[in-house]
Design an enzyme around this catalytic site. Structure first.
Site, short mmCIF file in Angstrom:
data_model
loop_
_atom_site.label_atom_id
_atom_site.label_comp_id
_atom_site.label_asym_id
_atom_site.label_seq_id
_atom_site.Cartn_x
_atom_site.Cartn_y
_atom_site.Cartn_z
N HIS A 61 0.84 -1.21 0.00
CA HIS A 61 0.00 0.00 0.00
C HIS A 61 0.87 1.26 0.00
CE1 HIS A 61 -3.96 1.91 1.62
NE2 HIS A 61 -3.25 2.81 0.98
N LEU A 64 2.65 6.42 -4.92
CA LEU A 64 3.87 6.92 -5.57
C LEU A 64 3.66 8.28 -6.24
CD1 LEU A 64 5.58 3.76 -7.16
CD2 LEU A 64 6.32 5.05 -5.15
N ARG A 65 2.41 8.67 -6.43
CA ARG A 65 2.04 10.03 -6.91
C ARG A 65 2.33 10.32 -8.38
NH1 ARG A 65 -1.35 10.56 -2.85
NH2 ARG A 65 -0.46 11.23 -0.88
N ASN A 95 -4.75 6.34 -7.22
CA ASN A 95 -5.23 7.73 -7.20
C ASN A 95 -4.20 8.75 -7.69
OD1 ASN A 95 -3.63 7.44 -4.91
ND2 ASN A 95 -4.93 8.70 -3.60
N ASP A 153 -8.62 3.25 -3.39
CA ASP A 153 -8.09 3.82 -2.14
C ASP A 153 -7.98 5.34 -2.17
OD1 ASP A 153 -6.92 3.48 0.52
OD2 ASP A 153 -5.16 4.37 -0.43
N HIS A 180 -10.81 0.47 0.90
CA HIS A 180 -10.65 1.61 1.81
C HIS A 180 -12.02 1.78 2.47
CE1 HIS A 180 -9.63 6.03 2.63
NE2 HIS A 180 -10.94 6.01 2.74
N ASN A 279 -6.04 9.39 7.12
CA ASN A 279 -7.36 8.82 6.95
C ASN A 279 -7.24 7.33 6.70
OD1 ASN A 279 -10.10 8.57 6.61
ND2 ASN A 279 -10.07 9.20 4.46
N ASP A 306 1.00 2.62 3.80
CA ASP A 306 0.12 3.70 3.33
C ASP A 306 0.94 4.98 3.15
OD1 ASP A 306 -2.03 5.05 2.35
OD2 ASP A 306 -3.23 4.97 4.18
N HIS A 310 3.20 14.25 0.82
CA HIS A 310 2.59 15.51 0.39
C HIS A 310 3.64 16.62 0.39
CE1 HIS A 310 -1.52 14.15 0.19
NE2 HIS A 310 -1.46 13.66 1.41
#
Ligand SMILES: [Zn+2]
Ligand SMILES: [Zn+2]
Length: 426
Positions: A61, A64-65, A95, A153, A180, A279, A306, A310
């Site tokens: 989980h 990697l953005r 996502n 997720d 999720h 979250n 997870d 950011h």
């Protein structure tokens, strides 16, 4: 060496030849080797006396953005952070922007990972198009392109009929659904755990029921439609109890939790610390204790990070506006080792939750430290004390509530195929 894939434990000599393990010689006692470098025949000997060798860890989980949020993390920085944390394989959530809901995105991630990645990258495809929860993604094509699981997720799949269909497809293509669990009607606008502390801080709370209702629903769907469901980031005692009962009844459910849920409580957000905003939110001591017990009993199968990096500007804002997430790859293993140092888990139990268990759930076919296999292992000094310094993170995400913590256990070498990483500092 501890290798839960092959149930092998002991002192060993391991010979790696051109990225492939050519010999594993289990010995009764430690024979000290000296580190030699012989340039004529290119042989490097590493004396790992006093250290541990484990199969490379798997993080099932990770965010990697890339594509889309390269200012938060890239495949290059994220996979290097993974290696530094002992993870030679990561599974990246869908996502991104664009969302990994079609094979083009999957191919892009795999190509980038091959070109710039330091570890193995296994994409997770979206359950629904755009993570909107309305229409199923092209699950068959995503599976063929290389996705190892499906998840929205970041967002729950609120519609149970869509979740049912997703489970049926997931069974057909042989890759699990990772859920999720969050009921958005209950959690909406919440920013931390609901309770006395949220009231005191004047922040809107997210009740535990928001998670537990969805864990229940997913277990019921899994039971009725006989498909495997994996519950992501378990954070409450109630979820543990539901999963425990489901497993006892033979439902095909597996579960993961993350180091912050067995290390921290909601107290970490006191002082409006946005680095502790995640979250599902950090819960209470009762939940933390239940999660630790669930890890011990095997109700929770996997520890995942997870990892949610950011940019600093997304965290240095009022608590209500800050984005959720912890940059976890570089601290997860040492935080998990605390359970071993405190005699809660054996080292083998811990390594299982970070290697063979995720490999089995995802059917990615890792086979541990055995002759003929690609080298995929780490050398760890489990007693090495170090201080977490977020500014030394390889990850672009410096968002961690563990900055300044003293932890025990550091990865010193990693071998992944023909790649070799010397991670010793100074
Ligand atoms: Zn999530
Ligand atoms: Zn996540």
């Amino acid at each position: 060496m501890i290798d839960p894939y092959n149930n092998k434990e002991g002192v060993a000599d391991i010979v790696i030849n051109n990225g492939v393990i050519s010999q594993v010689i289990i010995k009764n006692k430690i024979k000290s080797l000296t580190r030699k470098f012989n340039s004529s025949n290119n042989i490097v000997e590493i004396d790992a006396k006093g250290f541990h060798v484990f199969p490379g860890l798997i993080d099932m989980h990770t965010h990697l953005r890339e594509p889309g949020y390269e200012y938060k993390e890239t495949i290059s920085t994220g996979t290097l952070a993974a290696i530094k944390g002992g993870f030679t394989s990561v599974c990246c959530m869908a996502n991104t922007n664009p969302v990994n809901d079609n094979p083009e995105v999957t191919y892009y991630i795999l190509a980038k990972a091959k070109e710039e990645g330091s570890c193995d990258v296994y994409p997770i495809g979206a359950i629904t198009k755009g993570l909107k929860g309305e229409e199923l993604s092209e699950m068959v094509m995503l599976r063929e392109a290389g996705c190892v699981a499906f998840s929205d997720d970041g967002m729950p799949v609120m519609n149970p009929l869509i979740m049912r269909r997703a489970l049926e497809y997931s069974k057909a293509v042989g890759a699990p659904i990772i859920s999720h669990c969050e009921d958005l009607c209950l959690s909406e606008n919440g920013v931390m755990n609901e309770g006395k502390l949220s009231f005191y801080l004047g922040l809107k709370g997210i009740p535990k029921a928001s998670e537990e209702i969805m864990v229940s629903r997913d277990v019921i769907l899994s039971r009725h439609f006989k498909a495997t469901i994996h519950i992501a980031h378990v954070s409450t005692k109630g979820s543990v109890e539901i999963i425990k009962r489901a497993k006892e009844e033979g439902v095909s459910v597996t579960a993961e939790t993350c180091p912050h849920y067995f290390t921290l409580t909601e107290d970490a957000v006191s002082g409006y610390n946005t680095d502790a905003k995640v979250n599902p939110p950090l819960r209470t001591n009762e939940d933390k204790e239940a999660i630790i017990e669930a890890l011990k009993e095997g109700i929770i199968d996997v520890i995942a990070t997870d990892h949610a990096p950011h940019h600093i500007d997304e965290k240095k804002v009022p608590f209500n506006e800050a984005l959720n997430g912890i940059s976890g790859l570089e601290t997860a293993f040492a935080l998990s080792l605390r359970l071993v140092h405190e005699n809660i888990l054996t080292l083998k139990q811990l390594i299982e939750k970070l290697t063979v268990n995720p490999s089995k759930i995802l059917k990615i076919g890792k086979d541990g430290i055995r002759e003929g296999s690609e080298s995929d292992l780490i050398v760890v000094d489990i007693k090495k004390e170090w201080i977490v310094d977020k500014n030394k993170f390889v990850s672009l995400g410096k968002n961690t509530p563990f900055d300044g913590w003293k932890l025990k256990g550091k990865v010193i070498f990693a071998f992944k195929g023909k790649k070799f990483f010397d991670l010793r500092e100074e």
